[in-house]
Design an enzyme around this catalytic site. Structure first.
Site, mmCIF file in Angstrom:
data_model
loop_
_atom_site.group_PDB
_atom_site.id
_atom_site.type_symbol
_atom_site.label_atom_id
_atom_site.label_comp_id
_atom_site.label_asym_id
_atom_site.label_seq_id
_atom_site.Cartn_x
_atom_site.Cartn_y
_atom_site.Cartn_z
ATOM 1 N N GLU A 1 8.477 -4.223 13.265
ATOM 2 C CA GLU A 1 8.486 -3.132 12.285
ATOM 3 C C GLU A 1 7.227 -2.314 12.559
ATOM 4 O OE1 GLU A 1 7.457 -4.028 8.187
ATOM 5 O OE2 GLU A 1 8.726 -2.389 7.498
ATOM 6 N N PHE B 1 0.812 -1.228 0.000
ATOM 7 C CA PHE B 1 0.000 0.000 0.000
ATOM 8 C C PHE B 1 0.839 1.270 0.000
ATOM 9 C CE2 PHE B 1 0.819 -0.204 4.598
ATOM 10 C CZ PHE B 1 1.023 1.139 4.893
ATOM 11 N N LYS C 1 -1.029 -7.004 -9.362
ATOM 12 C CA LYS C 1 -2.012 -7.138 -8.270
ATOM 13 C C LYS C 1 -1.607 -6.100 -7.219
ATOM 14 C CE LYS C 1 -3.034 -8.403 -4.580
ATOM 15 N NZ LYS C 1 -3.482 -7.413 -3.553
ATOM 16 N N GLU D 1 -4.956 -3.620 -2.045
ATOM 17 C CA GLU D 1 -6.402 -3.350 -2.035
ATOM 18 C C GLU D 1 -6.727 -2.061 -1.273
ATOM 19 O OE1 GLU D 1 -4.630 -5.576 -0.568
ATOM 20 O OE2 GLU D 1 -5.543 -6.442 1.223
ATOM 21 N N CYS E 1 9.439 1.737 3.611
ATOM 22 C CA CYS E 1 10.309 0.614 3.999
ATOM 23 C C CYS E 1 11.730 1.087 4.221
ATOM 24 C CB CYS E 1 10.283 -0.468 2.944
ATOM 25 S SG CYS E 1 10.984 0.113 1.417
ATOM 26 N N SER F 1 5.239 -6.997 3.297
ATOM 27 C CA SER F 1 5.773 -7.328 4.622
ATOM 28 C C SER F 1 6.554 -8.650 4.576
ATOM 29 C CB SER F 1 4.614 -7.429 5.616
ATOM 30 O OG SER F 1 3.732 -8.438 5.185
HETATM 31 P P1 NAD Z 1 1.455 -6.673 2.952
HETATM 32 O O1 NAD Z 1 2.493 -7.720 3.013
HETATM 33 O O2 NAD Z 1 0.341 -6.710 3.926
HETATM 34 O O3 NAD Z 1 0.766 -6.665 1.498
HETATM 35 C C1 NAD Z 1 1.530 -6.667 0.322
HETATM 36 C C2 NAD Z 1 0.730 -7.359 -0.772
HETATM 37 O O4 NAD Z 1 0.473 -8.706 -0.378
HETATM 38 C C3 NAD Z 1 -0.613 -6.702 -1.044
HETATM 39 O O5 NAD Z 1 -0.854 -6.682 -2.425
HETATM 40 C C4 NAD Z 1 -1.591 -7.608 -0.305
HETATM 41 O O6 NAD Z 1 -2.865 -7.646 -0.918
HETATM 42 C C5 NAD Z 1 -0.924 -8.968 -0.384
HETATM 43 N N1 NAD Z 1 -1.244 -9.807 0.788
HETATM 44 C C6 NAD Z 1 -1.511 -9.390 2.061
HETATM 45 N N2 NAD Z 1 -1.758 -10.446 2.860
HETATM 46 C C7 NAD Z 1 -1.628 -11.557 2.097
HETATM 47 C C8 NAD Z 1 -1.754 -12.962 2.355
HETATM 48 N N3 NAD Z 1 -2.049 -13.415 3.567
HETATM 49 N N4 NAD Z 1 -1.551 -13.812 1.345
HETATM 50 C C9 NAD Z 1 -1.234 -13.356 0.108
HETATM 51 N N5 NAD Z 1 -1.122 -12.040 -0.195
HETATM 52 C C10 NAD Z 1 -1.309 -11.152 0.787
HETATM 53 O O7 NAD Z 1 2.219 -5.258 3.014
HETATM 54 P P2 NAD Z 1 1.579 -3.804 3.112
HETATM 55 O O8 NAD Z 1 1.024 -3.629 4.490
HETATM 56 O O9 NAD Z 1 0.727 -3.527 1.937
HETATM 57 O O10 NAD Z 1 2.897 -2.918 2.953
HETATM 58 C C11 NAD Z 1 3.744 -2.573 4.024
HETATM 59 C C12 NAD Z 1 4.899 -3.542 4.126
HETATM 60 O O11 NAD Z 1 5.623 -3.548 2.895
HETATM 61 C C13 NAD Z 1 5.911 -3.133 5.175
HETATM 62 O O12 NAD Z 1 6.333 -4.299 5.845
HETATM 63 C C14 NAD Z 1 7.048 -2.529 4.378
HETATM 64 O O13 NAD Z 1 8.319 -2.573 4.988
HETATM 65 C C15 NAD Z 1 7.013 -3.365 3.159
HETATM 66 N N6 NAD Z 1 7.658 -2.713 2.039
HETATM 67 C C16 NAD Z 1 8.881 -3.161 1.665
HETATM 68 C C17 NAD Z 1 9.547 -2.532 0.638
HETATM 69 C C18 NAD Z 1 10.888 -3.010 0.209
HETATM 70 O O14 NAD Z 1 11.342 -2.542 -0.819
HETATM 71 N N7 NAD Z 1 11.536 -3.904 0.914
HETATM 72 C C19 NAD Z 1 8.950 -1.458 -0.032
HETATM 73 C C20 NAD Z 1 7.695 -1.037 0.370
HETATM 74 C C21 NAD Z 1 7.049 -1.684 1.411
#
Ligand code: NAD
Length: 503
Positions: A388, A157, A181, A184, A289, A234
């Site tokens: 985090e 997000f 994808k 959401e 991040c 994450s």
């Molecule tokens: P998230 O892991 O909750 O979601 C990321 C994606 O995975 C979304 O598209 C979501 O719909 C999908 N998703 C969520 N739960 C899922 C599940 N159980 N099974 C399959 N798919 C699932 O992350 P977020 O809250 O959207 O973003 C924040 C996180 O992203 C933080 O941990 C941040 O550090 C990380 N991030 C990392 C970087 C990097 O470059 N390392 C960059 C940006 C964000």
């Protein structure tokens, strides 16, 4: 209290084969304006059949797209750059409206994404192979880079425009077709991206969007026609995507979460370090991040540094991202805001000192706000250190020496970004040599590499062997083929059943 629901919700669907499509699964999710707490939209969640349609559209487009010449692809990417540049503010508005980040920060997000598009305008140069003439007598050997096929991107997000650009721009420039994808929570930027790509002249089916949740992700992970997956999100989900995607034979790069430290040595310029800590700790409400989450104050730096950070906090203007005076917006959802705020309870309960309490300074109303917050005397076993937080809560850990500070960073399970503030070039050089982190800043708090390097962490911040965008992005989205060739030369031709050897 429950957020008010506006009467006219924006309906956000999929983009398949060049068309905007309303979802038919019956499953949907709410989209909010985080600054007001109001529900402003509704996003469709794809069914397995809808994902299959998107992958089929991408598969159908692949043969035609990969055959487009490099010079035509470069021309198209120049047009894409120009169009996104012209529409950068439209995109930025969507980001502020659904993510909440302040408009200037949203413009910065689009700019950093545009730099990746600019990089791939040089795709003819990037896809050059090697050539060895006369590897053996009359025989030349060369390598060519070819696309993988249909590739998918699953994005978080916090950068709804830029992180997808990190993926689709190199993937498509390399000749792949793409299924995105997005998160959401803030899905509109993905559809605007699809419209702009179509307007620029990208053939239908090359870029597709499916909105959704775990159902969509799981189908992409198992779909036989998806060759590779890029994921950013994450750590637990990154690990899940990596394990399941690779088990199904896909190439996967899965970037995860972070806990970024900023070490301040006693010889550092304390004002510069305090400015950097406040900017990098609270920018985008800490939802980056690469945000600084822990300041490691070494020795005598601690007292003046905490004082200098504290002095700056009342000046940080928190408010609606569309208010040009706001420097920090709300968090993305109410639940996330409440989770972040919970560390202001657990931190002090576990022994930390609450220097600034953002619950008391958050703007009034139903927006998902939390003011800037500072915890001092944080210890590595406390939840506010191990988790985090991903919000505007900065922790200060006091370390007695440079060695203790580096050990703290190297013992942390994450390894995304780190910064060192010092005037000592020798110590800085030693630091870059020994720190186990993928992106290092020397007096630079958010060392996001420029587009012609690659972005990626170490340890639990990345699963897979390729960083994202830059040269490693090109490697990720291509596979090489080595060709050994000989042209008929009647003078040297003879039957020879021996194993081919260099001659
Ligand atoms: P998230 O892991 O909750 O979601 C990321 C994606 O995975 C979304 O598209 C979501 O719909 C999908 N998703 C969520 N739960 C899922 C599940 N159980 N099974 C399959 N798919 C699932 O992350 P977020 O809250 O959207 O973003 C924040 C996180 O992203 C933080 O941990 C941040 O550090 C990380 N991030 C990392 C970087 C990097 O470059 N390392 C960059 C940006 C964000």
């Amino acid at each position: 209290m429950n957020a008010a629901v506006t009467t006219e919700l924006k309906l956000i669907g999929h983009w398949i084969g060049g068309e905007s499509i309303r979802g038919e699964s019956g499953r949907k999710g709410p989209v909010f304006n985080p600054a007001t707490g109001e529900q402003t939209g509704e996003v469709d969640f794809a069914s397995v059949q809808e994902i299959d349609r998107a992958v089929a559209a991408a598969k159908e487009a692949f043969a035609g797209w990969r055959a487009i010449s490099l010079s035509k692809r470069a021309d198209l990417f120049f047009r894409i750059y120009q169009l996104f540049d012209e529409h950068r503010d439209d995109l930025a508005k969507l980001l502020t409206a659904e993510h909440g980040k302040v408009f200037s920060d949203a413009q910065g997000e689009v700019q950093r994404g545009l730099e990746v598009i600019e990089y791939v305008c040089g795709v003819p140069e990037l896809l050059k192979g090697d050539f060895s003439e006369q590897a053996s007598t009359g025989i030349d050997v060369y390598s060519i880079r070819q696309p993988l096929g249909v590739v998918a991107g699953i994005t978080p997000f916090n950068f709804p425009a830029m992180v997808p650009m990190w993926m689709w721009a190199p993937a498509i420039a390399c000749g792949n077709t793409f299924v995105l994808k997005p998160s959401e929570k803030d899905p509109s930027a993905s559809i605007r991206t699809a419209e702009l790509l179509q307007e620029a002249g990208l053939p239908d089916g090359v870029f597709n969007v499916i909105q959704g949740d775990k159902v969509a992700v799981d189908r992409l992970l198992e779909h036989p026609d998806v060759a590779a997956i890029s994921f950013v999100g994450s750590t637990p989900i990154a690990r899940y995507v990596y394990e399941n995607g690779t088990r199904n034979g896909k190439r996967v790069q899965a970037l995860g979460g972070a806990k970024n430290h900023m070490i301040v040595l006693p010889d550092a310029d304390i004002d510069m370090a305090a400015d950097a800590a406040v900017s990098a700790g609270y920018g985008s409400a800490g939802e980056r991040c690469m945000a600084v989450s822990v300041v490691v104050a070494v020795g005598d730096a601690a007292e003046p540094l905490v004082e200098a950070i504290k002095e700056r906090l009342p000046n940080v203007k928190v408010g609606d991202g569309f208010d040009p005076t706001s420097e920090m917006g709300p968090l993305v959802t109410r639940e996330h805001r409440d989770k972040v705020a919970s560390y202001l309870e657990s931190g002090p309960a576990q022994g930390a000192t609450l220097v600034a309490d953002g619950r008391k300074t958050a703007p009034e109303g139903d927006g998902f706000f939390l003011g800037v917050s500072l915890l001092d005397h944080v210890k590595p076993e406390m939840d506010c250190y191990t988790d985090e937080i991903f919000g505007p809560v900065l922790s200060v850990v006091r370390a007695s020496s440079y060695r203790d500070a580096v050990d703290l960073v190297n013992n942390n399970p994450y390894g995304n970004g780190v910064a060192l503030f010092t005037r000592d070039g020798g110590v800085a050089r030693q630091f870059q040599f020994e720190v186990n982190v993928g992106m290092v800043g020397i007096n630079v708090p958010i060392p996001v590499p420029v587009a012609y390097y690659s972005f990626g962490g170490w340890k639990s911040s990345l699963f897979g062997d390729r960083h994202i965008y830059g040269p490693e992005g090109i490697d990720f989205y291509t596979r090489t083929k080595a060709v050994t060739s000989r042209w008929p030369d009647p003078a040297t031709s003879k039957v020879d059943l021996g194993f081919p050897q260099t001659r």
